[in-house]
Design an enzyme around this catalytic site. Structure first.
Site, PDB file in Angstrom:
ATOM      1  CD  GLU A 363      -3.366  -1.129   1.753  1.00  0.00           C
ATOM      2  OE1 GLU A 363      -3.890   0.043   1.683  1.00  0.00           O
ATOM      3  OE2 GLU A 363      -4.067  -2.246   1.953  1.00  0.00           O
TER       4      GLU A 363
HETATM    5  N1  CAA Z   1      -6.586  11.338  -4.329  1.00  0.00           N
HETATM    6  C1  CAA Z   1      -7.115  11.840  -5.340  1.00  0.00           C
HETATM    7  N2  CAA Z   1      -6.366  12.183  -6.413  1.00  0.00           N
HETATM    8  C2  CAA Z   1      -5.111  11.749  -6.327  1.00  0.00           C
HETATM    9  C3  CAA Z   1      -4.441  11.250  -5.161  1.00  0.00           C
HETATM   10  C4  CAA Z   1      -5.383  11.043  -3.913  1.00  0.00           C
HETATM   11  N3  CAA Z   1      -4.922  10.727  -2.942  1.00  0.00           N
HETATM   12  N4  CAA Z   1      -3.181  11.227  -5.257  1.00  0.00           N
HETATM   13  C5  CAA Z   1      -3.064  11.430  -6.796  1.00  0.00           C
HETATM   14  N5  CAA Z   1      -4.133  11.711  -7.278  1.00  0.00           N
HETATM   15  C6  CAA Z   1      -4.335  12.385  -8.581  1.00  0.00           C
HETATM   16  C7  CAA Z   1      -3.539  13.579  -8.724  1.00  0.00           C
HETATM   17  O1  CAA Z   1      -4.450  14.830  -8.555  1.00  0.00           O
HETATM   18  C8  CAA Z   1      -3.409  13.243 -10.269  1.00  0.00           C
HETATM   19  O2  CAA Z   1      -4.447  13.662 -10.902  1.00  0.00           O
HETATM   20  P1  CAA Z   1      -4.291  15.091 -11.948  1.00  0.00           P
HETATM   21  O3  CAA Z   1      -3.169  14.839 -13.060  1.00  0.00           O
HETATM   22  O4  CAA Z   1      -5.764  15.250 -12.543  1.00  0.00           O
HETATM   23  O5  CAA Z   1      -4.044  16.291 -11.035  1.00  0.00           O
HETATM   24  C9  CAA Z   1      -3.147  11.812 -10.864  1.00  0.00           C
HETATM   25  O6  CAA Z   1      -3.972  11.209  -9.428  1.00  0.00           O
HETATM   26  C10 CAA Z   1      -1.868  11.369 -10.762  1.00  0.00           C
HETATM   27  O7  CAA Z   1      -1.051  11.883  -9.587  1.00  0.00           O
HETATM   28  P2  CAA Z   1       0.544  12.172  -9.348  1.00  0.00           P
HETATM   29  O8  CAA Z   1       0.842  13.032 -10.665  1.00  0.00           O
HETATM   30  O9  CAA Z   1       1.103  12.575  -8.329  1.00  0.00           O
HETATM   31  O10 CAA Z   1       0.962  10.632 -10.004  1.00  0.00           O
HETATM   32  P3  CAA Z   1       2.640  10.015  -9.645  1.00  0.00           P
HETATM   33  O11 CAA Z   1       2.748   9.201 -11.009  1.00  0.00           O
HETATM   34  O12 CAA Z   1       3.462  11.162  -9.395  1.00  0.00           O
HETATM   35  O13 CAA Z   1       2.124   9.161  -8.778  1.00  0.00           O
HETATM   36  C11 CAA Z   1       2.271   8.226  -6.340  1.00  0.00           C
HETATM   37  C12 CAA Z   1       1.921   9.439  -7.438  1.00  0.00           C
HETATM   38  C13 CAA Z   1       1.755   8.981  -4.912  1.00  0.00           C
HETATM   39  C14 CAA Z   1       3.731   7.875  -6.235  1.00  0.00           C
HETATM   40  C15 CAA Z   1       1.275   7.054  -6.570  1.00  0.00           C
HETATM   41  O14 CAA Z   1       1.774   6.515  -7.799  1.00  0.00           O
HETATM   42  C16 CAA Z   1       1.324   5.953  -5.482  1.00  0.00           C
HETATM   43  O15 CAA Z   1       0.710   5.991  -4.691  1.00  0.00           O
HETATM   44  N6  CAA Z   1       2.272   5.008  -5.765  1.00  0.00           N
HETATM   45  C17 CAA Z   1       1.945   3.562  -4.972  1.00  0.00           C
HETATM   46  C18 CAA Z   1       0.912   2.903  -5.316  1.00  0.00           C
HETATM   47  C19 CAA Z   1       0.504   1.830  -4.055  1.00  0.00           C
HETATM   48  O16 CAA Z   1       0.675   2.278  -3.095  1.00  0.00           O
HETATM   49  N7  CAA Z   1       0.650   0.547  -4.450  1.00  0.00           N
HETATM   50  C20 CAA Z   1       0.003  -0.543  -3.506  1.00  0.00           C
HETATM   51  C21 CAA Z   1      -0.709  -1.481  -4.303  1.00  0.00           C
HETATM   52  S1  CAA Z   1      -2.098  -2.089  -3.392  1.00  0.00           S
HETATM   53  C22 CAA Z   1      -1.480  -3.096  -1.969  1.00  0.00           C
HETATM   54  O17 CAA Z   1      -0.445  -3.077  -1.717  1.00  0.00           O
HETATM   55  C23 CAA Z   1      -2.580  -3.781  -1.481  1.00  0.00           C
HETATM   56  C24 CAA Z   1      -2.195  -5.065  -0.562  1.00  0.00           C
HETATM   57  O18 CAA Z   1      -1.443  -5.986  -1.090  1.00  0.00           O
HETATM   58  C25 CAA Z   1      -2.749  -5.084   0.684  1.00  0.00           C
END
Ligand code: CAA
Length: 380
Positions: A363
């Protein structure tokens, strides 16, 4: 400000504690060793309302707040971190988004059964080449009129083999980047959908983590959640809540290990006195409880933000970053307090140390949390 838990919160915490001690503790070492999914225990957790804690009663949920969820997650995680992640994925990664953004028909068809644990759900974002870099989705969902044609592979999916319903993030229109991503509900029995290999993991070995393969899977349009192109935002919003669950899991693993270390340090004697009377051990215990208290309040703060409908991106990432790093440190120290006994399975802390590691990875890794936190504090 009120630091007092309500009577209802205390009841929920105690019910989760009782359940964990009576139902999850027996066999937890064996399930870890043999990578056995706790089917019976998860069924009972569903009956008790732990799998749809925040879902409204009209959809068969327990209708509780996020503070209750943190309290229950801590107690379950103290004893069995595998059961806790199964619970967390179903509650915050699947039920939450379905309830918030699903259509009434989707809620009636899926949420009502997910909330009771009759069926389990899985959240499918990660791919072989899209872990932290979540916008790089290679799984495609091509628009074919009244259905999407899904092709691709998902990796590291919690509840991957045991789930019946999968929320699958996939790219429909590459020219739109992350705004061309959709989230689709895919049922396990759908033609072309195959559950791939089960991972042999370092920790949380009682939970099942699989790759998933999609080959020309036809998904009806009515199974899309939200508008066209909403999938990435859906995933990010879901994860902001999910991180409260994992922060609470880390808190629980840490407090479970601390309680065992505290008890052991009072019983074990060296140089003529219980080892807790040696400052070297007493100071470790002091550091542990300090970090646990801090982690718990960060979890409560993020949960409170969510319950107040405030943006909780920042507070959930802070809670997860702090709790996961504290958990790794505390469980390692708990093994150290136990000495040689900590290195063998019967004393539980070695499992907790292995379980702790994933909280710094899934996550969103600790490094990803720092991206979210630094962006939030540096934005205008
Ligand atoms: N709420 C709403 N919108 C959001 C948001 C949020 N929390 N975070 C980002 N966004 C939107 C942004 O506003 C943007 O939209 P706009 O272009 O319209 O403004 C869009 O999403 C893209 O955002 P970023 O430009 O910030 O994207 P990025 O490529 O720089 O990535 C990141 C951001 C935070 C690194 C994201 O990719 C991320 O969270 N990565 C990690 C993924 C992750 O947590 N994976 C876990 C997998 S699930 C898991 O692990 C489950 C399990 O096993 C239990």
């Amino acid at each position: 400000m009120n630091f007092q838990l309500s009577e209802e919160h205390i009841l929920i915490r105690d019910a989760a504690r009782d359940f964990a001690n009576t139902e999850l503790l027996p066999g937890v070492i064996e399930r870890d060793e043999t990578q056995t999914f706790p089917h019976e225990q998860i069924k009972k957790m569903g009956e008790l309302g732990f799998l749809g804690m925040m879902v409204a009663p009209e959809y068969n949920g327990a209708g509780l707040d996020t503070i209750s969820y943190v309290l229950a997650m801590e107690e379950i995680s103290k004893i069995d971190a595998s059961a806790a992640v199964i619970m967390s994925a179903n509650n915050s990664l699947v039920c939450w988004g379905l309830e918030k953004y699903g259509t009434e028909a989707q809620k009636q068809k899926y949420l009502t059964r997910l909330a009771t644990g009759e069926i389990l759900g899985a959240f499918c974002l990660s791919e072989p080449e899209a872990g932290s870099d979540a916008t790089s989705q290679k799984t495609t969902a091509i628009d074919k009129g009244d259905y999407y044609l899904v092709n691709g592979v998902k990796n590291w999916i919690t509840n991957g083999g045991t789930a019946s319903v999968y929320l699958v993030i996939a790219q429909t229109d590459t020219s739109k980047g992350h705004k061309g991503i959709n989230v689709l509900i895919i049922e396990k029995e759908t033609d072309g959908f195959v559950v791939g290999k089960k991972e042999n993991k370092l920790g949380i070995r009682g939970s099942d983590t699989h790759s998933l393969l999609f080959t020309d899977v036809k998904v009806p349009k009515e199974n899309r959640i939200g508008n066209e192109g909403f999938g990435f935002r859906f995933a990010m919003e879901t994860l902001a809540g999910g991180r409260i669950g994992i922060a609470s899991q880390a808190l629980g693993i840490a407090s479970g290990a601390y309680e065992l270390a505290l008890q052991y340090s009072k019983e074990r004697k060296s140089f003529g006195k219980p080892i807790c009377k040696h400052q070297a051990i007493a100071f470790k215990l002091a550091d542990m409880i300090t970090e646990i208290e801090a982690a718990r309040f960060l979890c409560f703060k993020a949960a409170w933000d969510k319950d107040q409908n405030k943006n909780h991106d920042l507070s959930s990432s802070i809670a997860k970053l702090y709790a996961a790093d504290a958990c790794m440190k505390i469980t390692t120290e708990a093994v150290q307090v136990h000495g040689g006994y900590g290195f063998v399975k019967e004393y539980h802390v070695e499992r907790m140390m292995r379980d702790a590691k994933i909280t710094q990875i899934y996550e969103g890794t600790s490094e990803i949390q720092k991206i979210v936190i630094s962006r939030a504090i540096l934005s205008d």
